[in-house]
Design a protein around this motif. Structure first.
Motif, PDB file in Angstrom:
ATOM      1  N   PRO A  34       4.767  12.246  -7.703  1.00 58.27           N
ATOM      2  CA  PRO A  34       4.227  13.303  -8.579  1.00 58.27           C
ATOM      3  C   PRO A  34       4.083  14.660  -7.885  1.00 58.27           C
ATOM      4  O   PRO A  34       4.045  15.692  -8.554  1.00 58.27           O
ATOM      5  CB  PRO A  34       2.841  12.753  -8.976  1.00 58.27           C
ATOM      6  N   ALA A  35       4.007  14.655  -6.543  1.00 53.21           N
ATOM      7  CA  ALA A  35       3.801  15.903  -5.801  1.00 53.21           C
ATOM      8  C   ALA A  35       5.099  16.630  -5.473  1.00 53.21           C
ATOM      9  O   ALA A  35       5.055  17.775  -5.010  1.00 53.21           O
ATOM     10  CB  ALA A  35       3.047  15.620  -4.505  1.00 53.21           C
ATOM     11  N   GLU A  69      12.016   2.786   4.556  1.00 54.34           N
ATOM     12  CA  GLU A  69      12.819   2.802   3.337  1.00 54.34           C
ATOM     13  C   GLU A  69      12.007   3.336   2.170  1.00 54.34           C
ATOM     14  O   GLU A  69      12.476   4.166   1.387  1.00 54.34           O
ATOM     15  CB  GLU A  69      13.330   1.404   3.000  1.00 54.34           C
ATOM     16  N   LEU A  70      10.768   2.858   2.045  1.00 57.42           N
ATOM     17  CA  LEU A  70       9.913   3.324   0.954  1.00 57.42           C
ATOM     18  C   LEU A  70       9.642   4.817   1.068  1.00 57.42           C
ATOM     19  O   LEU A  70       9.726   5.556   0.089  1.00 57.42           O
ATOM     20  CB  LEU A  70       8.598   2.539   0.965  1.00 57.42           C
ATOM     21  N   ALA A  71       9.305   5.274   2.273  1.00 54.66           N
ATOM     22  CA  ALA A  71       9.045   6.702   2.472  1.00 54.66           C
ATOM     23  C   ALA A  71      10.294   7.527   2.207  1.00 54.66           C
ATOM     24  O   ALA A  71      10.228   8.643   1.685  1.00 54.66           O
ATOM     25  CB  ALA A  71       8.540   6.953   3.889  1.00 54.66           C
ATOM     26  N   GLY A  72      11.476   6.968   2.561  1.00 51.14           N
ATOM     27  CA  GLY A  72      12.732   7.680   2.418  1.00 51.14           C
ATOM     28  C   GLY A  72      13.179   7.871   0.983  1.00 51.14           C
ATOM     29  O   GLY A  72      14.132   8.614   0.732  1.00 51.14           O
ATOM     30  N   ARG A  73      12.507   7.252   0.038  1.00 50.77           N
ATOM     31  CA  ARG A  73      12.873   7.456  -1.361  1.00 50.77           C
ATOM     32  C   ARG A  73      12.495   8.853  -1.857  1.00 50.77           C
ATOM     33  O   ARG A  73      12.913   9.273  -2.939  1.00 50.77           O
ATOM     34  CB  ARG A  73      12.233   6.377  -2.237  1.00 50.77           C
ATOM     35  N   SER A  74      11.699   9.541  -1.054  1.00 52.75           N
ATOM     36  CA  SER A  74      11.381  10.929  -1.352  1.00 52.75           C
ATOM     37  C   SER A  74      11.740  11.777  -0.145  1.00 52.75           C
ATOM     38  O   SER A  74      11.480  11.381   0.998  1.00 52.75           O
ATOM     39  CB  SER A  74       9.887  11.097  -1.657  1.00 52.75           C
ATOM     40  N   ILE A  75      12.311  12.942  -0.368  1.00 51.13           N
ATOM     41  CA  ILE A  75      12.661  13.831   0.736  1.00 51.13           C
ATOM     42  C   ILE A  75      11.420  14.223   1.531  1.00 51.13           C
ATOM     43  O   ILE A  75      11.477  14.401   2.748  1.00 51.13           O
ATOM     44  CB  ILE A  75      13.390  15.080   0.197  1.00 51.13           C
ATOM     45  N   ILE A  76      10.284  14.343   0.850  1.00 50.76           N
ATOM     46  CA  ILE A  76       9.067  14.744   1.539  1.00 50.76           C
ATOM     47  C   ILE A  76       8.282  13.549   2.073  1.00 50.76           C
ATOM     48  O   ILE A  76       7.276  13.720   2.769  1.00 50.76           O
ATOM     49  CB  ILE A  76       8.160  15.597   0.631  1.00 50.76           C
ATOM     50  N   GLY A  77       8.723  12.324   1.777  1.00 53.58           N
ATOM     51  CA  GLY A  77       7.963  11.127   2.114  1.00 53.58           C
ATOM     52  C   GLY A  77       7.625  10.952   3.583  1.00 53.58           C
ATOM     53  O   GLY A  77       6.451  10.783   3.944  1.00 53.58           O
ATOM     54  N   PRO A  78       8.621  10.970   4.485  1.00 57.04           N
ATOM     55  CA  PRO A  78       8.300  10.707   5.899  1.00 57.04           C
ATOM     56  C   PRO A  78       7.253  11.651   6.478  1.00 57.04           C
ATOM     57  O   PRO A  78       6.385  11.221   7.245  1.00 57.04           O
ATOM     58  CB  PRO A  78       9.656  10.874   6.586  1.00 57.04           C
ATOM     59  N   GLU A  79       7.288  12.928   6.103  1.00 55.29           N
ATOM     60  CA  GLU A  79       6.324  13.869   6.659  1.00 55.29           C
ATOM     61  C   GLU A  79       4.906  13.549   6.214  1.00 55.29           C
ATOM     62  O   GLU A  79       3.948  13.773   6.957  1.00 55.29           O
ATOM     63  CB  GLU A  79       6.687  15.302   6.266  1.00 55.29           C
ATOM     64  N   VAL A  80       4.764  13.010   5.016  1.00 55.17           N
ATOM     65  CA  VAL A  80       3.432  12.673   4.502  1.00 55.17           C
ATOM     66  C   VAL A  80       2.716  11.715   5.444  1.00 55.17           C
ATOM     67  O   VAL A  80       1.505  11.830   5.666  1.00 55.17           O
ATOM     68  CB  VAL A  80       3.553  12.047   3.094  1.00 55.17           C
ATOM     69  N   PHE A  81       3.469  10.793   6.031  1.00 50.78           N
ATOM     70  CA  PHE A  81       2.891   9.750   6.871  1.00 50.78           C
ATOM     71  C   PHE A  81       3.005  10.064   8.363  1.00 50.78           C
ATOM     72  O   PHE A  81       2.803   9.194   9.200  1.00 50.78           O
ATOM     73  CB  PHE A  81       3.563   8.413   6.556  1.00 50.78           C
ATOM     74  N   ASN A  82       3.342  11.312   8.685  1.00 51.92           N
ATOM     75  CA  ASN A  82       3.552  11.749  10.068  1.00 51.92           C
ATOM     76  C   ASN A  82       4.645  10.917  10.741  1.00 51.92           C
ATOM     77  O   ASN A  82       4.544  10.554  11.916  1.00 51.92           O
ATOM     78  CB  ASN A  82       2.266  11.672  10.893  1.00 51.92           C
ATOM     79  N   ARG A  96       0.823  -1.205   0.000  1.00 56.37           N
ATOM     80  CA  ARG A  96       0.000   0.000   0.000  1.00 56.37           C
ATOM     81  C   ARG A  96       0.862   1.262   0.000  1.00 56.37           C
ATOM     82  O   ARG A  96       0.555   2.240  -0.697  1.00 56.37           O
ATOM     83  CB  ARG A  96      -0.940  -0.012   1.200  1.00 56.37           C
ATOM     84  N   MET A  97       1.951   1.241   0.775  1.00 61.90           N
ATOM     85  CA  MET A  97       2.812   2.421   0.808  1.00 61.90           C
ATOM     86  C   MET A  97       3.546   2.590  -0.519  1.00 61.90           C
ATOM     87  O   MET A  97       3.695   3.720  -1.012  1.00 61.90           O
ATOM     88  CB  MET A  97       3.806   2.346   1.963  1.00 61.90           C
ATOM     89  N   ARG A  98       3.991   1.501  -1.106  1.00 60.82           N
ATOM     90  CA  ARG A  98       4.672   1.578  -2.407  1.00 60.82           C
ATOM     91  C   ARG A  98       3.736   2.201  -3.446  1.00 60.82           C
ATOM     92  O   ARG A  98       4.136   3.074  -4.233  1.00 60.82           O
ATOM     93  CB  ARG A  98       5.119   0.187  -2.839  1.00 60.82           C
ATOM     94  N   SER A  99       2.491   1.756  -3.443  1.00 59.97           N
ATOM     95  CA  SER A  99       1.509   2.296  -4.382  1.00 59.97           C
ATOM     96  C   SER A  99       1.234   3.770  -4.101  1.00 59.97           C
ATOM     97  O   SER A  99       1.146   4.580  -5.028  1.00 59.97           O
ATOM     98  CB  SER A  99       0.207   1.493  -4.280  1.00 59.97           C
ATOM     99  N   PHE A 100       1.144   4.131  -2.817  1.00 57.40           N
ATOM    100  CA  PHE A 100       0.877   5.519  -2.446  1.00 57.40           C
ATOM    101  C   PHE A 100       2.027   6.419  -2.884  1.00 57.40           C
ATOM    102  O   PHE A 100       1.794   7.533  -3.378  1.00 57.40           O
ATOM    103  CB  PHE A 100       0.669   5.621  -0.935  1.00 57.40           C
ATOM    104  N   MET A 101       3.249   5.961  -2.701  1.00 53.72           N
ATOM    105  CA  MET A 101       4.403   6.752  -3.114  1.00 53.72           C
ATOM    106  C   MET A 101       4.373   7.000  -4.619  1.00 53.72           C
ATOM    107  O   MET A 101       4.620   8.123  -5.083  1.00 53.72           O
ATOM    108  CB  MET A 101       5.698   6.036  -2.718  1.00 53.72           C
ATOM    109  N   GLU A 102       4.081   5.961  -5.398  1.00 52.67           N
ATOM    110  CA  GLU A 102       4.071   6.091  -6.851  1.00 52.67           C
ATOM    111  C   GLU A 102       2.928   6.976  -7.332  1.00 52.67           C
ATOM    112  O   GLU A 102       3.107   7.803  -8.233  1.00 52.67           O
ATOM    113  CB  GLU A 102       3.949   4.696  -7.495  1.00 52.67           C
ATOM    114  N   GLN A 103       1.759   6.837  -6.728  1.00 53.64           N
ATOM    115  CA  GLN A 103       0.575   7.556  -7.210  1.00 53.64           C
ATOM    116  C   GLN A 103       0.506   8.995  -6.711  1.00 53.64           C
ATOM    117  O   GLN A 103      -0.008   9.874  -7.418  1.00 53.64           O
ATOM    118  CB  GLN A 103      -0.695   6.815  -6.775  1.00 53.64           C
TER     119      GLN A 103
END
Length: 418
Positions: free
Chosen positions: A26-27, A84-97, A15-22
């Motif tokens: 893109p954001a 790790e998945l969230a860390g592939r984007s600089i903004i990733g960890p904040e998205v998921f609190n 689910r997180m992998r899909s969320f990161m891609e979708q």
């Protein structure tokens, strides 16, 4: 060692992998554009608010929290690949609190906070209604040794009064920052590791002054890294976290999971850099053929893949040990991953920068930012040398037939005498 993931953990990864891609990748450009156009460089871009709402609606929220009923209740091993998945984007960890320093601060409040402290601070942090910062590092001393901290916390009747100067207090420039967790000395004459205490300070307390926002290799962080002056800052005695003299022990309890989070995020950095490098060298032609056909480039790709796989296994082992035998027993492995993670990530990012040529040092890709982050994190949360010292001490103790704890106390005594 069993690195198998439970069905729930595997489902969360999908689910997180899909969320990161979708949603997240893109954001990124939208986030950067909104931040550049804002009057306040520390204001939260609207797209981040939208992403947080989507992540929360999909149940990808507070996944780091393993204490009590506060979060998802995942083990370190279950959470590691998610970071790790969230860390592939600089903004990733904040998205998921799940971004620092809030994650560590929330864990401290969950473990050591009183019910009143948890109601006032922990619940709003878990809701992402507020942000927080952690004030420990000081400009005048080597703060990697907590014994050097000079900031004083003095009891005055029903209050504590704080005086001192901190810097690289990450997160304090965020307009939503409402809480400062400060490390200072309550009793300089107490035993070495009973001198420090942690205090909860509302951000708007009189006497708290942000002197400047410190850049990181020229980059301004959205949440800010402040140099902060505390002048006669007065808070009620019930704002102490734990008790007087508990600061050092509390800090140690915070660092194990935090370093695992850093390490898995670094794996994500490295994976993103390797992906960008591979895409670049297969598309770019020089001297009669694709860069991907050059032997040196193939070596970069191969070594990067090998190093990332080695690092991931070391981090998963550390997470597994933390879950099965506890943070203290995994002390050497936790220290090792902090060093290894940033070494590997920085090395892979450096290769990716080289493969991109001029584009690699520009802001056209995320690589220049990753280069600065991975280099800075070799200092943050304890410099590499401190963690290497821990690993060496643990390893040598096997041959000296001494207790690592006793050896540490002896080393600390000698350092104090010096």
């Amino acid at each position: 060692m069993d690195f198998g993931f439970s069905p729930r953990a595997s489902e969360l990864q999908d689910r997180m992998r899909s969320f990161m891609e979708q949603h997240v990748f893109p954001a990124e450009a939208v986030y950067d554009r909104q931040l550049a156009e804002a009057d306040d460089p520390h204001a939260l871009p609207p797209v981040m608010t939208e992403l947080k709402e989507k992540a929360r609606a999909e149940g990808l929220w507070n996944l780091f929290m393993a204490h009590g009923d506060w979060g998802a209740g995942l083990t370190n091993l279950e959470y590691a690949p998610l970071m790790e998945l969230a860390g592939r984007s600089i903004i990733g960890p904040e998205v998921f609190n799940c971004s620092a320093p809030d994650t560590g601060n929330m864990e401290l409040l969950a473990l050591y906070g009183t019910p009143a402290q948890q109601k006032r601070w922990l619940r709003p942090l878990l809701e992402a209604g507020i942000r927080s910062c952690f004030a420990m590092t000081e400009p005048e001393v080597a703060s990697s040794d907590a014994r050097n901290i000079r900031t004083r916390i003095t009891r005055d009747g029903g209050s504590y009064v704080v005086n001192g100067r901190k810097w690289y207090t990450s997160g304090i420039l965020d307009p939503d920052c409402k809480l400062i967790i400060l490390m200072g000395k309550t009793d300089p004459d107490a035993p070495t590791y009973r001198q420090q205490s942690m205090l909860l300070i509302p951000r708007d307390t009189p006497g708290v002054t942000v002197l400047r926002d410190l850049p990181m290799f020229g980059y301004t962080d959205r949440c800010g890294h402040g140099e902060v002056l505390f002048e006669n800052v007065r808070v009620p005695v019930e704002n102490i976290l734990g008790g007087e003299g508990d600061g050092f022990a509390i800090a140690q309890g915070r660092l194990g999971p935090g370093r695992m989070h850093y390490a898995m995020r670094a794996v994500g950095f490295a994976e993103r850099a390797l992906q960008l490098m591979c895409e670049r060298v297969t598309e770019r032609v020089a001297f009669g053929g694709p860069l991907a056909d050059r032997g040196v480039v193939r070596e970069w790709v191969a070594r990067s893949r090998i190093e990332i796989e080695q690092l991931r296994l070391l981090v998963l082992k550390s997470a597994w040990l933390m879950d099965t035998v506890g943070n203290a027993a995994a002390r050497m492995e936790v220290a090792a991953i902090k060093v290894a993670a940033l070494e590997v990530a920085h090395k892979v990012v450096d290769r990716a920068v080289q493969a991109h040529g001029a584009a690699g040092v520009s802001d056209d890709t995320v690589l220049a930012r990753l280069f600065s982050i991975t280099r800075a994190l070799k200092i943050a949360d304890g410099p590499d040398e401190v963690h290497l010292r821990t690993v060496a001490r643990q390893e040598l103790a096997r041959y000296r037939k001494t207790d690592p704890k006793a050896e540490r106390q002896t080393a600390d005594t000698k350092a104090g005498a010096a």
